[in-house]
Design an enzyme around this catalytic site. Structure first.
Site, PDB file in Angstrom:
ATOM      1  N   CYS A 299       0.828  -1.201   0.000  1.00 44.76           N
ATOM      2  CA  CYS A 299       0.000   0.000   0.000  1.00 44.76           C
ATOM      3  C   CYS A 299       0.871   1.263   0.000  1.00 44.76           C
ATOM      4  O   CYS A 299       1.493   1.587  -0.998  1.00 44.76           O
ATOM      5  CB  CYS A 299      -0.978  -0.041   1.174  1.00 44.76           C
ATOM      6  SG  CYS A 299      -2.320   1.173   1.065  1.00 44.76           S
TER       7      CYS A 299
ATOM      8  N   HIS B 241      -3.621  -5.187   0.650  1.00 40.14           N
ATOM      9  CA  HIS B 241      -3.066  -5.690   1.914  1.00 40.14           C
ATOM     10  C   HIS B 241      -3.166  -7.218   1.966  1.00 40.14           C
ATOM     11  O   HIS B 241      -4.228  -7.762   2.277  1.00 40.14           O
ATOM     12  CB  HIS B 241      -3.824  -5.094   3.104  1.00 40.14           C
ATOM     13  CG  HIS B 241      -3.560  -3.643   3.322  1.00 40.14           C
ATOM     14  ND1 HIS B 241      -2.532  -3.185   4.116  1.00 40.14           N
ATOM     15  CD2 HIS B 241      -4.179  -2.534   2.825  1.00 40.14           C
ATOM     16  CE1 HIS B 241      -2.524  -1.861   4.122  1.00 40.14           C
ATOM     17  NE2 HIS B 241      -3.511  -1.439   3.343  1.00 40.14           N
TER      18      HIS B 241
ATOM     19  N   GLU C  79      -1.939  -9.109   4.184  1.00 38.99           N
ATOM     20  CA  GLU C  79      -1.899  -9.576   5.569  1.00 38.99           C
ATOM     21  C   GLU C  79      -3.274  -9.710   6.208  1.00 38.99           C
ATOM     22  O   GLU C  79      -3.417 -10.378   7.234  1.00 38.99           O
ATOM     23  CB  GLU C  79      -1.019  -8.648   6.424  1.00 38.99           C
ATOM     24  CG  GLU C  79      -1.585  -7.253   6.668  1.00 38.99           C
ATOM     25  CD  GLU C  79      -1.244  -6.244   5.577  1.00 38.99           C
ATOM     26  OE1 GLU C  79      -1.298  -5.032   5.869  1.00 38.99           O
ATOM     27  OE2 GLU C  79      -0.943  -6.657   4.444  1.00 38.99           O
TER      28      GLU C  79
ATOM     29  N   SER D 124       1.775 -13.499  33.157  1.00 39.74           N
ATOM     30  CA  SER D 124       2.618 -13.556  34.360  1.00 39.74           C
ATOM     31  C   SER D 124       2.901 -14.997  34.772  1.00 39.74           C
ATOM     32  O   SER D 124       3.971 -15.297  35.316  1.00 39.74           O
ATOM     33  CB  SER D 124       1.971 -12.784  35.517  1.00 39.74           C
ATOM     34  OG  SER D 124       0.797 -13.409  35.968  1.00 39.74           O
TER      35      SER D 124
END
Length: 515
Positions: free
Chosen positions: A83, A172, A174, A231
């Site tokens: 793009c 695009h 993706e 975590s």
């Protein structure tokens, strides 16, 4: 010169830049995102095997638009412009870009040249649905390039200089809306750049543990353990690296879901022998929140109180030099990337950072990973699915799902209702199908009838959504019989509730959480 087996993506402000990196990693190749205004020497030092120029909201015709350092097109590595990246390549290499009257936003039909390497193996390349998002267009391609694709409204939708291994797409590849987009990216990575699929989570775990051992040495580390997957994975990785020199602090703020503390901490202590100190601060947090109804004030009070409690506990530990955090790659990108219009859609409501005066060095084992990769690491580490697939839970906990004032009574009503929602989603097989599903306690009461008696009791809202990344979301179309069971059980089993409603709003305009 031998180049490293990785792809560098230069970010020009596209909302899809992270998708490019994820698609490449999904193919087994390591990729990194850097801002477009990065020092070109840094990119040269990284010695990438390929370079991708992302899209972006700017126009190359504007004076203030982000530019590409010309030397990066002379590295001798394959380049793919997407793009805005295509328009930059065109401009910099002697072609011409103009503002288009026929702007394309959304799906378009693309006619590609099957002889172009990046389109190999795509059966419908002459009639491919692709995703466009551009105002400018290429009017003349640079010398040495050939046209590789068109759409009805633009004659240069793809171009290539196959000798120099330079390719550019106006669409695009993706995004999921582009058919065979993954094939196009893989063709560039493997067939054009000749890279190898050697990025695996097993190799990451092995390397990470070794790096942590080397960095930490004989020192002690403290970690705030929330029970979430990030975590928890950090805790297990560090435990494998340094053993008992990891000190985990779990702050029970009284705003957790039913049995959450017992389930998570019990498992980690039993199976990984983690050194976990549980700090029961429920009374302190509830006292701070007494009479507070504004959601932003709730967040700040919870954040500040958490920091105070954690700081006090961490300071009591001797010889601690490092603070471990579950920072992920999107957090790193956000702090470093080019700040275009796509920069921030919504601030996170997770508990904020820790005070600078703690004087500890940071350890961030997951800072290279996306969320889906963290889950893969969790599998490698042998964590159970109930931890790996735990749905997102906000830092302020149930405080932003109890609308209005927070009391122990109202928290308990919500805990019981939410437990029923979780049970029914697990029992029906829908827990893993949705992004998030939970109960919300509304700040009102309604009239009802139970038996022969009139009731005036609380209302529970069900919020169950589908999403990929939480940036956008839609309400899940869960079968009515499952919703009916949730409602019936909540009304019959949770004392003080006589009505259940369903939230069917999308994000945007609504958010996933109510506060």
């Amino acid at each position: 010169m031998q180049h490293d087996n990785k792809v560098i993506i230069l970010d020009f402000g596209s909302q899809f830049t992270q998708l490019i990196a994820r698609r490449i990693r999904e193919a087994g190749v390591y990729s990194e995102i850097h801002p477009c205004n990065v020092d070109p020497q840094k990119i040269k030092d990284l010695n990438p095997g390929a370079l991708i120029l992302s899209g972006g909201p700017s126009s190359v015709l504007e004076d203030e638009s982000p530019q590409l350092d010309p030397s990066l097109l002379e590295l001798g590595v394959p380049v793919l412009g997407i793009c805005y990246g295509m328009q930059l390549m065109t401009n910099d290499l002697g072609g011409r870009v103009v503002s288009s009257e026929d702007r394309e936003y959304g799906r378009a039909e693309f006619k590609g040249d099957s002889s172009c390497t990046i389109f190999e193996g795509i059966e419908d390349i002459e009639k491919l649905t692709v995703w466009m998002s551009h105002g400018d267009r290429v009017e003349a391609i640079p010398e040495g390039f050939k046209v590789c694709g068109t759409t009805e409204s633009i004659p240069f939708a793809a171009m290539a200089n196959e000798e120099k291994k330079m390719y550019a797409l106006q669409f695009h590849p993706e995004v999921a809306h582009t058919e065979s987009g993954t094939t196009i990216i893989n063709n560039f990575v493997f067939k054009v750049a000749g890279l190898k699929a050697d990025w695996t989570m097993s190799s990451f775990v092995e390397n990470c543990i070794e790096e942590m051992r080397e960095k930490i040495g004989d020192n002690q580390v403290v970690l705030g353990l929330s029970g979430g997957i990030d975590s928890t994975v950090v805790a297990v990785l560090l435990h494998k690296a340094i053993g008992k020199r990891l000190h985990c602090i779990f702050v029970d703020n009284g705003l957790l879901r039913m049995h959450e503390r017992e389930e998570v901490i019990g498992f980690l202590e039993e199976h990984f022998e983690l050194n976990v100190k549980c700090v029961d601060s429920a009374e302190l947090f509830l006292d701070k929140l007494k009479g507070v109804e504004d959601p932003e004030k709730k967040r700040k009070l919870i954040g500040y109180t958490f920091i105070d409690v954690f700081n006090e506990e961490a300071s009591a530990l001797k010889d601690v030099k490092f603070l471990a955090q579950g920072t992920l790659y999107p957090d790193v990108i956000e702090s470093e990337s080019f700040k275009g219009p796509s920069a921030v859609i919504k601030s996170h409501h997770n508990v904020g950072g820790l005070p600078e005066d703690m004087d500890l060095d940071l350890v961030e084992p997951l800072r290279e990973l996306f969320k889906d990769e963290v889950r893969k690491v969790a599998y490698e580490l042998g964590l159970p699915e109930f931890i790996i697939w735990r749905q997102p839970f906000p830092g302020p906990g149930l405080a932003i799902r109890v609308l209005g004032e927070i009391t122990e009574e109202r928290l308990e009503i919500l805990r019981q209702a939410d437990k029923i929602v979780q049970n029914e989603m697990h029992a029906s097989g829908w827990y893993r199908k949705v992004w998030q599903g939970f109960a919300v306690l509304l700040p009102l009461k309604t009239v009802g009838v139970m038996g022969d008696d009139r009731t005036y009791e609380h209302v529970i809202a069900l919020r169950i959504v589908d999403s990929i990344d939480a940036m956008t979301a839609d309400w899940s179309r869960i079968p009515n019989d499952i919703l009916a069971r949730m409602s019936n059980r909540i009304i019959n089993e949770v004392k003080g509730v006589n009505r259940v409603v369903l939230d069917i709003s999308s994000k945007p305009p609504a958010t996933i959480e109510w506060e």
